[in-house]
Design an enzyme around this catalytic site. Structure first.
Site, mmCIF file in Angstrom:
data_model
loop_
_atom_site.group_PDB
_atom_site.id
_atom_site.type_symbol
_atom_site.label_atom_id
_atom_site.label_comp_id
_atom_site.label_asym_id
_atom_site.label_seq_id
_atom_site.Cartn_x
_atom_site.Cartn_y
_atom_site.Cartn_z
ATOM 1 N N LYS A 100 0.807 -0.642 0.115
ATOM 2 C CA LYS A 100 0.649 -0.027 -0.404
ATOM 3 C C LYS A 100 0.883 1.037 0.116
ATOM 4 O O LYS A 100 1.685 1.372 0.496
ATOM 5 C CB LYS A 100 -1.153 0.218 1.248
ATOM 6 C CG LYS A 100 -2.261 1.247 0.888
ATOM 7 C CD LYS A 100 -2.887 0.821 2.661
ATOM 8 C CE LYS A 100 -3.930 2.201 2.634
ATOM 9 N NZ LYS A 100 -4.755 1.341 4.040
ATOM 10 N N SER A 141 -9.753 1.739 2.545
ATOM 11 C CA SER A 141 -8.706 2.401 2.277
ATOM 12 C C SER A 141 -7.335 1.171 1.342
ATOM 13 O O SER A 141 -7.371 2.247 -0.314
ATOM 14 C CB SER A 141 -7.920 3.409 2.918
ATOM 15 O OG SER A 141 -7.081 2.662 3.325
ATOM 16 N N SER A 151 -9.789 -0.886 6.895
ATOM 17 C CA SER A 151 -9.436 -0.483 5.553
ATOM 18 C C SER A 151 -8.575 -2.022 4.826
ATOM 19 O O SER A 151 -8.505 -1.898 3.745
ATOM 20 C CB SER A 151 -9.086 0.673 5.535
ATOM 21 O OG SER A 151 -8.733 1.877 5.287
HETATM 22 N N1 GLN Z 1 -13.470 4.456 5.848
HETATM 23 C C1 GLN Z 1 -12.678 4.277 7.032
HETATM 24 C C2 GLN Z 1 -11.882 5.758 7.507
HETATM 25 O O1 GLN Z 1 -12.264 6.547 6.213
HETATM 26 C C3 GLN Z 1 -11.034 3.429 7.277
HETATM 27 C C4 GLN Z 1 -10.135 4.008 6.845
HETATM 28 C C5 GLN Z 1 -9.121 3.484 7.287
HETATM 29 O O2 GLN Z 1 -9.243 2.168 7.357
HETATM 30 N N2 GLN Z 1 -8.015 3.542 6.798
HETATM 31 O O3 GLN Z 1 -11.746 6.512 8.079
#
Ligand code: GLN
Length: 479
Positions: free
Chosen positions: A72, A147, A171
Site C-alpha cells: 500500500k 482504503s 481499511s
Molecule cells: N473508512 C474509514 C475511514 O475513512 C477507514 C479508513 C481506514 O481504515 N484507513 O476513515
C-alpha cells in the site's frame, strides 16, 4: 497457486524467483483496475535475483521467500515513490524503509510495487485518491472497497500473490470483503508503524492480505514483532502460529447488527457461516452489541482529530507539494495545502481541527475519548464470555463507482461494523463467506481479544478447511 506453495516451488528449484517476479510484473503492468501506482521494474528484478542467489547458496530465508508482495502506498519504501495516493506527496521518494519492508526483505520476499488507495487512507472505496479509483476485479464498474483497495484488488486479480495494507477503521477488512480475499488486521501494537505515513496514529495498524488464511498468517509472522523505532509496538516477539485448536470455541454473534440497514444476502451468508462453525463443534450464542450508535461518530471525531494534527506536517516547506506561485509564507501554506490535498482529506482536517478547538474540545473530542473507553470496556466484558465475535464486515457488497462518493455520511456509516475494533485496538480476520445474486463476494470478520491472533487464525483455518469461497477467482473484468 497460493503464496506458501509458490515459495515452496521456488525454494525447491522448480521455478525461478526472477521469472516469477517478472511474470507478476507483466500481469500488474497490464492491469486495467488501476491497482499499481509504481512498479520499479529494474530494482524489483535485481532484488529477485539477490533472493535467487541466496536460495541457490542454500540459505534458508522464510516460508515466503521469493514471493512478490504489493505494498500500500502509505508504507515508506526507500528509493521508490510513496505518495499516499495524494498530489501532496507526488514525487516523494523516502530515504528509508518502513520496518515492515525491512522485515519482508530479510525474509526474502520481493516488493513488486506500490498500490493505490484512498488519499491518506481516508475513505472506504479507494475512490478518493489523486490517481483515480481502483476498480473491483469481480465487476470493474464497481469499487474495490477501501482504503486498501489496491492491495485487495491486486491479490484478487492475481496481480500479486500477497499484499500489505493498513487498517485504521476497516481499511483492510472492507476491501477484502468487497474483493473476496482474506486479510488480517492485527492487534494495535503487534506490528511496527515505523514508516507508515500516519492517518490516525492511535488506530493505524499495518496488516496483511492474501488468498487464504495460511498465507496471511505466514506473512503476519514475518512483519510482526517488537521495534525499537516504534514505542507503541508493545509485543515481545513476532507471532508464531502453531496448531491451536479452534474446534470447541465459543462464538458471540451480535444480534443487533442484523437489522434492515444490512443487505439480507449478507445476513444469509453470515448465518451459513455460523452453521459451518457449529457443525465443526463451536458453540454460537447471540448477544446485544452495546453502543452501536456511537461507534461511527466517536471514530470520525477521533480519527479526524488525529489526522488534522498528523497532516499539519505537509506545509509546502519540508517535503511534499509546494505551490510555486506563492508570494508570502502564508501563501505557501495556504496554496500548497489547497492544491495538494483532495476534498475528503480537507473535510477531515477541518472536522478534526473543529473537534480539537478550545470551545468544542470537551463537547466532541473528550466525549469521543470517553466513548472509546466504554467501547473497549464493552469488548472486555464480551471476551470474558466469548473467544471470538463473528460479524459482518460491511452492510453491502461492492457498490458502483461514484455511487456514494458525494455522500460522506453514507460512506462513513458503512464503517459501523469495523471501526469499533480499531477504537478498542483489537485484532480481526476478514474472510470470504459467500456471493450475492450478482456474483459479488461477501465477507465476514472474526474479532478476537487483544493478541488472540493465534486463535483467530485457527478459527479461520477451520472455516476455510470446510468451505471453498476463498478459492474462487474472478474472471476477466468487464471493461
Ligand atoms: N473508512 C474509514 C475511514 O475513512 C477507514 C479508513 C481506514 O481504515 N484507513 O476513515
Amino acid at each position: 497457486m497460493g503464496a506458501l506453495e509458490l515459495s515452496a516451488q521456488i525454494q525447491a528449484g522448480k521455478i525461478g524467483a526472477v521469472e516469477t517476479v517478472a511474470k507478476y510484473i507483466r500481469i500488474a503492468k497490464n492491469s486495467r483496475l488501476n491497482t499499481f501506482l509504481a512498479i520499479p521494474e529494474e530494482r524489483v528484478l535485481a532484488r529477485a535475483k539477490e533472493v535467487q542467489d541466496k536460495i541457490d547458496a542454500g540459505i534458508t530465508l522464510s516460508p515466503l521467500a521469493g514471493v512478490p508482495v504489493a505494498v500500500k502506498d502509505n508504507i515508506s519504501t526507500e528509493g521508490t515513490e510513496t505518495t499516499c495516493a495524494s498530489r501532496m506527496l507526488e514525487g516523494y521518494v523516502p530515504v528509508f524503509n518502513a520496518t515492515v519492508i525491512d522485515k519482508l526483505e530479510q525474509a526474502g520476499m520481493v516488493v513488486i510495487g506500490k498500490v493505490n488507495m484512498d488519499e491518506f487512507a481516508m475513505g472506504g472505496s479507494s475512490e478518493t485518491g489523486y490517481f483515480g479509483a481502483v476498480r473491483n476485479p469481480w465487476d470493474a464498474t464497481r469499487v474495490a472497497g477501501g482504503s486498501s483497495g489496491g492491495s485487495a484488488a491486486a491479490v484478487a486479480a492475481m496481480e500479486a500473490p500477497m499484499a500489505l495494507g493498513s487498517d485504521t477503521g476497516g481499511s483492510i477488512r472492507q476491501p477484502c470483503a468487497f474483493c473476496g480475499v482474506t486479510g488480517i488486521k492485527p492487534t494495535y501494537g503487534s506490528v511496527s508503524r515505523y514508516g507508515l505515513i500516519a492517518y490516525a496514529s492511535s488506530m493505524d495498524q499495518i496488516g496483511v492480505i492474501g488468498t487464504d488464511i495460511n498465507d496471511c498468517a505466514a506473512l503476519l509472522e514475518i512483519i510482526s514483532g517488537p521495534d525499537t523505532r516504534d514505542s507503541t509496538c508493545v509485543t515481545d516477539a513476532p507471532f508464531a502460529f502453531g496448531k491451536e485448536n479452534a474446534a470447541k470455541i465459543k462464538i458471540g454473534l451480535p444480534r443487533n447488527y442484523f437489522n434492515d440497514s444490512i443487505d439480507p444476502e449478507i445476513i444469509r451468508a453470515i448465518f451459513m457461516a455460523v452453521k459451518v462453525f457449529e457443525d465443526a463443534g463451536a458453540v454460537v450464542e447471540e448477544f446485544q452489541m452495546p453502543l452501536v450508535d456511537y461507534i461511527v461518530p466517536a471514530y470520525y471525531a477521533l480519527s479526524s482529530a488525529e489526522a488534522s494534527s498528523n497532516l499539519a506536517r505537509f506545509d509546502g516547506l519540508k517535503y511534499g507539494h509546494r505551490a510555486t506561485e506563492a508570494k508570502s509564507l502564508s501563501d505557501v501554506y495556504t496554496l500548497s495545502r489547497s492544491q495538494g490535498f483532495g476534498m475528503e482529506v480537507k473535510r477531515r482536517i477541518i472536522l478534526g481541527s473543529f473537534v480539537l478547538s478550545s470551545g468544542y474540545y470537551d463537547a466532541y473530542y473528550r466525549k469521543a475519548l470517553e466513548i472509546r473507553g466504554m467501547i473497549k470496556e464493552a469488548y472486555n466484558q464480551l471476551f470474558a464470555r466469548y473467544d471470538v465475535i463473528l460479524a459482518p464486515v460491511a452492510p453491502t457488497t461492492a457498490y458502483k463507482l461514484g455511487e456514494n462518493i458525494t455522500d460522506p455520511m453514507k460512506m462513513y456509516m458503512a464503517d459501523v461494523y469495523t471501526a469499533s475494533v480499531n477504537l478498542a485496538g483489537l485484532p480481526a480476520v476478514a474472510l470470504p463467506c459467500g456471493f450475492d445474486a450478482q456474483g459479488l463476494p461477501i465477507g465476514m470478520q472474526l474479532i478476537g481479544d487483544a493478541f488472540s491472533e493465534p486463535l483467530l487464525v485457527a478459527a479461520a483455518r477451520k472455516y476455510q478447511a470446510c468451505t471453498d469461497y476463498h478459492t474462487r477467482k474472478p474472471g476477466v473484468p468487464n471493461l
